[in-house]
Design an enzyme around this catalytic site. Structure first.
Site, PDB file in Angstrom:
ATOM      1  N   HIS A   1       0.851  -1.193   0.000  1.00 31.51           N
ATOM      2  CA  HIS A   1       0.000   0.000   0.000  1.00 31.51           C
ATOM      3  C   HIS A   1       0.889   1.247   0.000  1.00 31.51           C
ATOM      4  O   HIS A   1       1.899   1.289   0.703  1.00 31.51           O
ATOM      5  CB  HIS A   1      -0.929  -0.012   1.214  1.00 31.51           C
ATOM      6  CG  HIS A   1      -2.071   0.947   1.076  1.00 31.51           C
ATOM      7  ND1 HIS A   1      -1.916   2.299   1.228  1.00 31.51           N
ATOM      8  CD2 HIS A   1      -3.377   0.736   0.762  1.00 31.51           C
ATOM      9  CE1 HIS A   1      -3.090   2.892   1.023  1.00 31.51           C
ATOM     10  NE2 HIS A   1      -3.992   1.958   0.742  1.00 31.51           N
TER      11      HIS A   1
ATOM     12  N   ARG B   1      -3.252   1.354  -3.977  1.00 34.20           N
ATOM     13  CA  ARG B   1      -2.820  -0.028  -4.214  1.00 34.20           C
ATOM     14  C   ARG B   1      -3.400  -0.538  -5.524  1.00 34.20           C
ATOM     15  O   ARG B   1      -4.315   0.052  -6.095  1.00 34.20           O
ATOM     16  CB  ARG B   1      -3.218  -0.942  -3.061  1.00 34.20           C
ATOM     17  CG  ARG B   1      -4.611  -0.716  -2.535  1.00 34.20           C
ATOM     18  CD  ARG B   1      -4.883  -1.664  -1.379  1.00 34.20           C
ATOM     19  NE  ARG B   1      -6.042  -1.227  -0.610  1.00 34.20           N
ATOM     20  CZ  ARG B   1      -6.827  -2.038   0.058  1.00 34.20           C
ATOM     21  NH1 ARG B   1      -6.595  -3.338   0.053  1.00 34.20           N
ATOM     22  NH2 ARG B   1      -7.856  -1.574   0.732  1.00 34.20           N
TER      23      ARG B   1
ATOM     24  N   LYS C   1      -7.095  -0.362  -7.335  1.00 36.54           N
ATOM     25  CA  LYS C   1      -7.999   0.459  -6.547  1.00 36.54           C
ATOM     26  C   LYS C   1      -8.086   1.860  -7.141  1.00 36.54           C
ATOM     27  O   LYS C   1      -7.584   2.115  -8.220  1.00 36.54           O
ATOM     28  CB  LYS C   1      -7.606   0.417  -5.073  1.00 36.54           C
ATOM     29  CG  LYS C   1      -7.741  -1.008  -4.516  1.00 36.54           C
ATOM     30  CD  LYS C   1      -8.369  -1.095  -3.169  1.00 36.54           C
ATOM     31  CE  LYS C   1      -9.817  -0.668  -3.131  1.00 36.54           C
ATOM     32  NZ  LYS C   1     -10.331  -0.717  -1.741  1.00 36.54           N
TER      33      LYS C   1
ATOM     34  N   ASP D   1      -7.234   8.665  -5.340  1.00 32.97           N
ATOM     35  CA  ASP D   1      -7.658   9.318  -4.091  1.00 32.97           C
ATOM     36  C   ASP D   1      -6.626  10.406  -3.781  1.00 32.97           C
ATOM     37  O   ASP D   1      -5.419  10.151  -3.765  1.00 32.97           O
ATOM     38  CB  ASP D   1      -7.712   8.258  -2.977  1.00 32.97           C
ATOM     39  CG  ASP D   1      -8.042   8.829  -1.604  1.00 32.97           C
ATOM     40  OD1 ASP D   1      -7.939  10.059  -1.404  1.00 32.97           O
ATOM     41  OD2 ASP D   1      -8.383   8.030  -0.713  1.00 32.97           O
TER      42      ASP D   1
ATOM     43  N   CYS E   1      -5.503  11.783  -1.179  1.00 30.10           N
ATOM     44  CA  CYS E   1      -4.527  11.683  -0.085  1.00 30.10           C
ATOM     45  C   CYS E   1      -3.239  11.005  -0.545  1.00 30.10           C
ATOM     46  O   CYS E   1      -2.165  11.251  -0.003  1.00 30.10           O
ATOM     47  CB  CYS E   1      -5.111  10.980   1.134  1.00 30.10           C
ATOM     48  SG  CYS E   1      -5.570   9.270   0.889  1.00 30.10           S
ATOM     49  N   TYR E   2      -3.345  10.169  -1.597  1.00 38.57           N
ATOM     50  CA  TYR E   2      -2.144   9.501  -2.090  1.00 38.57           C
ATOM     51  C   TYR E   2      -1.246  10.451  -2.882  1.00 38.57           C
ATOM     52  O   TYR E   2      -0.127  10.089  -3.259  1.00 38.57           O
ATOM     53  CB  TYR E   2      -2.512   8.251  -2.894  1.00 38.57           C
ATOM     54  CG  TYR E   2      -3.337   7.286  -2.070  1.00 38.57           C
ATOM     55  CD1 TYR E   2      -2.931   6.941  -0.782  1.00 38.57           C
ATOM     56  CD2 TYR E   2      -4.533   6.761  -2.532  1.00 38.57           C
ATOM     57  CE1 TYR E   2      -3.694   6.099   0.009  1.00 38.57           C
ATOM     58  CE2 TYR E   2      -5.300   5.908  -1.749  1.00 38.57           C
ATOM     59  CZ  TYR E   2      -4.880   5.586  -0.476  1.00 38.57           C
ATOM     60  OH  TYR E   2      -5.633   4.759   0.308  1.00 38.57           O
TER      61      TYR E   2
ATOM     62  N   ASP F   1     -10.910  13.439  -1.400  1.00 34.14           N
ATOM     63  CA  ASP F   1     -10.461  12.182  -1.999  1.00 34.14           C
ATOM     64  C   ASP F   1     -10.695  12.240  -3.512  1.00 34.14           C
ATOM     65  O   ASP F   1      -9.763  12.199  -4.322  1.00 34.14           O
ATOM     66  CB  ASP F   1     -11.272  11.068  -1.281  1.00 34.14           C
ATOM     67  CG  ASP F   1     -11.314   9.725  -1.966  1.00 34.14           C
ATOM     68  OD1 ASP F   1     -10.919   9.638  -3.126  1.00 34.14           O
ATOM     69  OD2 ASP F   1     -11.778   8.755  -1.329  1.00 34.14           O
TER      70      ASP F   1
ATOM     71  N   ASP G   1     -12.217  17.005   4.145  1.00 34.97           N
ATOM     72  CA  ASP G   1     -11.835  16.785   5.542  1.00 34.97           C
ATOM     73  C   ASP G   1     -10.386  17.239   5.704  1.00 34.97           C
ATOM     74  O   ASP G   1      -9.684  17.466   4.712  1.00 34.97           O
ATOM     75  CB  ASP G   1     -12.011  15.310   5.947  1.00 34.97           C
ATOM     76  CG  ASP G   1     -11.232  14.360   5.054  1.00 34.97           C
ATOM     77  OD1 ASP G   1      -9.995  14.501   4.974  1.00 34.97           O
ATOM     78  OD2 ASP G   1     -11.842  13.481   4.411  1.00 34.97           O
TER      79      ASP G   1
ATOM     80  N   HIS H   1      -7.609  14.863   3.999  1.00 36.86           N
ATOM     81  CA  HIS H   1      -7.402  14.995   2.555  1.00 36.86           C
ATOM     82  C   HIS H   1      -6.902  16.389   2.179  1.00 36.86           C
ATOM     83  O   HIS H   1      -6.212  16.555   1.170  1.00 36.86           O
ATOM     84  CB  HIS H   1      -8.681  14.628   1.791  1.00 36.86           C
ATOM     85  CG  HIS H   1      -8.931  13.147   1.790  1.00 36.86           C
ATOM     86  ND1 HIS H   1      -9.724  12.536   2.721  1.00 36.86           N
ATOM     87  CD2 HIS H   1      -8.433  12.163   0.991  1.00 36.86           C
ATOM     88  CE1 HIS H   1      -9.719  11.229   2.495  1.00 36.86           C
ATOM     89  NE2 HIS H   1      -8.952  10.968   1.451  1.00 36.86           N
TER      90      HIS H   1
HETATM   91  C1  FPP Z   1      -6.554   1.432   3.033  1.00 37.60           C
HETATM   92  O1  FPP Z   1      -7.719   2.116   3.139  1.00 37.60           O
HETATM   93  C2  FPP Z   1      -5.474   2.187   3.717  1.00 37.60           C
HETATM   94  C3  FPP Z   1      -4.457   1.606   4.332  1.00 37.60           C
HETATM   95  C4  FPP Z   1      -4.376   0.134   4.374  1.00 37.60           C
HETATM   96  C5  FPP Z   1      -3.335   2.404   4.913  1.00 37.60           C
HETATM   97  C6  FPP Z   1      -3.685   3.565   5.789  1.00 37.60           C
HETATM   98  C7  FPP Z   1      -2.463   4.189   6.329  1.00 37.60           C
HETATM   99  C8  FPP Z   1      -2.170   5.488   6.217  1.00 37.60           C
HETATM  100  C9  FPP Z   1      -3.095   6.436   5.536  1.00 37.60           C
HETATM  101  C10 FPP Z   1      -0.865   6.071   6.651  1.00 37.60           C
HETATM  102  C11 FPP Z   1      -0.501   5.924   8.046  1.00 37.60           C
HETATM  103  C12 FPP Z   1       0.733   6.667   8.294  1.00 37.60           C
HETATM  104  C13 FPP Z   1       1.182   7.069   9.486  1.00 37.60           C
HETATM  105  C14 FPP Z   1       2.385   7.927   9.536  1.00 37.60           C
HETATM  106  C15 FPP Z   1       0.551   6.673  10.755  1.00 37.60           C
HETATM  107  P1  FPP Z   1      -8.878   1.938   2.067  1.00 37.60           P
HETATM  108  O2  FPP Z   1      -9.073   0.484   1.755  1.00 37.60           O
HETATM  109  O3  FPP Z   1     -10.036   2.688   2.585  1.00 37.60           O
HETATM  110  O4  FPP Z   1      -8.316   2.733   0.835  1.00 37.60           O
HETATM  111  P2  FPP Z   1      -7.777   2.228  -0.613  1.00 37.60           P
HETATM  112  O5  FPP Z   1      -8.930   1.613  -1.323  1.00 37.60           O
HETATM  113  O6  FPP Z   1      -7.368   3.509  -1.261  1.00 37.60           O
HETATM  114  O7  FPP Z   1      -6.639   1.292  -0.399  1.00 37.60           O
HETATM  115 ZN    ZN Z   2      -7.901   9.180   0.916  1.00 33.58          ZN
HETATM  116  K     K Z   3      -9.031   5.392  -0.020  1.00 33.46           K
END
Ligand code: FPP
Ligand code: ZN
Ligand code: K
Length: 478
Positions: free
Chosen positions: A287, A335, A338, A341, A343-344, A387, A394, A397
């Site tokens: 991820h 990932r 997917k 978004d 935040c990435y 996102d 929020d 993001h």
């Molecule tokens: C999946 O969410 C998201 C994760 C598995 C990772 C989340 C971790 C962070 C955002 C960073 C943490 C960092 C620190 C420094 C604590 P989802 O399944 O909702 O999103 P997706 O579909 O985009 O993978």
């Molecule tokens: Zn996000």
């Molecule tokens: K997400």
């Protein structure tokens, strides 16, 4: 034929605003092969946008329909009108792209630091995060956050646990994520009172409890061991200049470990997955958020050129990270298979300067496409960033879209050979980074859309990083 794309749910007229909202106009300008050759009648902005859309035709669609392919198509339908037009009616910059809505975003972030209705009670454990995201977002937008100094010092002295580290608030158990966000908030507001609110001796003991015999860190006492823990712990240790030597009461000492960095590079190495990405813990799915944590942690242990090349397979990592940038959206997903978004923009977009430092490379990603996604598709009409279109703004993001925009706009370089006053001590590698001016962009962002410089490892302003480490460097003992 114009740009092939899925049927849009919006009526064409609702997309007519802005320079490229009009698909007829695109057709009018394109020849029968679908190439936009008859550019004579197009304005310069139209030409630039058309050239862009031309270059990112929608990928060939697979015959097989799956849940993933369906939501991907829906996402394209939601995003494309924002790349082609201006459904939010924002003022446009000289390139025909929505301007950065600086004042609206600052106003939004001020609100996210205010009171919440009772339904948000479950967010209480994340209070330090809300503070960090809001303050970092304001800083990168150029807003002076010094007015929050006393409030931050007070809030986090209450959230500090007697045995070390911070929880979400008074009386809550300490957690590494809460501690990370609290420390970064304190670092951002700066000043002796805020710095001194941190008990570095109990912090040392607390971090010692998180260190595991296999080299990694848990997020909390008895909690999960993952790469966030390794990153958060090292960020805290480096900024506060906490001794590298494990405290005498650290359980990992029983297994022969003596330093916080013992086995750490090796443990992170095991988090690289078969496909080249980085996962939370050995054996998990890769991820992007964990890639940033892994690269960030290795860049604190030592210079990225040494540590990344030593512990990671760089070719497959770069391949995996490159594959996170979505086309035609331009933003990143987290990932494989997917959705894009905002935040990435940071979690993946923020990896590039670190990688570039490790391979002496430059400009190995599409900065323009990312900034286009952020400005066109990730700004909420009423302020704050999101996102993807259709989602609510929020603080999280907002913070990470803006950090990603900063990564796209600024050149961040690691100057291993340059003397720095902060060099020489333990975990000093992050203090060799420098912002070296703006990346040249001639099609997406104008000078009013430029955000501030962000330290590539700590994700707070450089000045805050340097003042904090200097403060603790000059102290003897705890
Ligand atoms: C999946 O969410 C998201 C994760 C598995 C990772 C989340 C971790 C962070 C955002 C960073 C943490 C960092 C620190 C420094 C604590 P989802 O399944 O909702 O999103 P997706 O579909 O985009 O993978
Ligand atoms: Zn996000
Ligand atoms: K997400």
């Amino acid at each position: 034929m114009a740009i092939p794309r899925p049927q849009s749910s919006q009526s064409p007229s609702s997309r007519l605003e802005g320079i490229l909202a009009d698909t007829d106009r695109i057709e009018e300008l394109s020849d029968s092969d679908g190439d936009y050759e008859d550019m004579g009648t197009a304005t310069e902005e139209e030409q630039a946008n058309i050239a862009y859309l031309e270059s990112v035709r929608i990928p060939i669609q697979d015959q097989l329909q799956t849940d993933s392919s369906k939501v991907q198509n829906e996402t394209l339908q939601a995003v494309l009108p924002f790349l082609e037009g201006n459904p939010n009616d924002f003022p446009l910059n000289i390139f025909g792209i929505p301007q950065l809505q600086r004042m609206k975003h600052i106003a939004f972030l001020k609100q996210t630091l205010g009171d919440y209705p009772s339904a948000f009670a479950m967010m209480d454990a994340s209070r330090p995060w809300l503070v960090y995201w809001s303050l970092q977002g304001m800083s990168v937008l150029g807003h002076d956050i010094s007015e929050y100094r006393e409030r931050v010092a007070h809030t986090f002295s209450l959230a500090q646990h007697p045995t070390g580290g911070h929880g979400g608030g008074y009386g809550q158990l300490p957690h590494l994520a809460a501690t990370y966000a609290a420390v970064l908030s304190i670092v951002m507001v700066g000043g002796a009172e805020a710095y001194e609110s941190i008990n570095r001796k109990t912090m040392w003991h607390y971090l010692g409890q998180m260190k595991q015999a296999d080299g990694g860190f848990t997020m909390a006492d008895g909690g999960e061991e993952d790469i966030r823990g390794a990153f958060c712990a090292l960020v805290i240790m480096s900024l506060l200049h906490i001794p590298l030597e494990l405290p005498p009461d650290a359980p990992a000492r029983k297994s022969g470990l003596t330093s916080f960095t013992d086995g750490l590079g090796e443990w992170i190495s095991k988090c690289q997955s078969f496909d080249g990405g980085m996962s939370a813990a050995p054996g998990n799915e890769a991820h992007g958020a964990y890639a940033f944590c892994g690269l960030g942690c290795l860049s604190i242990i030592g210079p990225p050129k040494e540590t990344l090349n030593k512990y990671l397979d760089m070719m497959t990592l770069i391949h995996w990270l490159s594959a996170r940038q979505c086309s035609p959206e331009g933003g990143y997903n987290g990932r494989t298979n997917k959705l894009v978004d905002g935040c990435y923009s940071h979690w993946v977009g923020g990896c590039w300067s670190i990688l570039e430092a490790a391979i002496d490379g430059q400009d190995i990603w599409n900065r323009s496409a990312l900034s286009r996604y952020i400005l066109s598709a990730a700004q909420a009409k009423k302020g704050g960033l999101i996102d993807k279109p259709g989602k609510r703004a929020d603080a999280y993001h907002t913070c990470y879209n803006l950090a990603g925009l900063s990564a796209a706009q600024h050149k961040y370089v690691y100057e291993a050979d340059v003397q720095t006053e902060l060099g020489g001590g333990e975990l000093d590698a992050p203090y060799y980074w420098k912002a070296e001016g703006l990346f040249e962009d001639e099609r997406v962002w104008g000078s009013d859309d430029v955000v501030g410089e962000v330290h590539p490892i700590f994700v707070v302003p450089f000045k805050a990083v340097h003042e904090c480490r200097s403060y603790f460097d000059s102290k003897e003992g705890f």
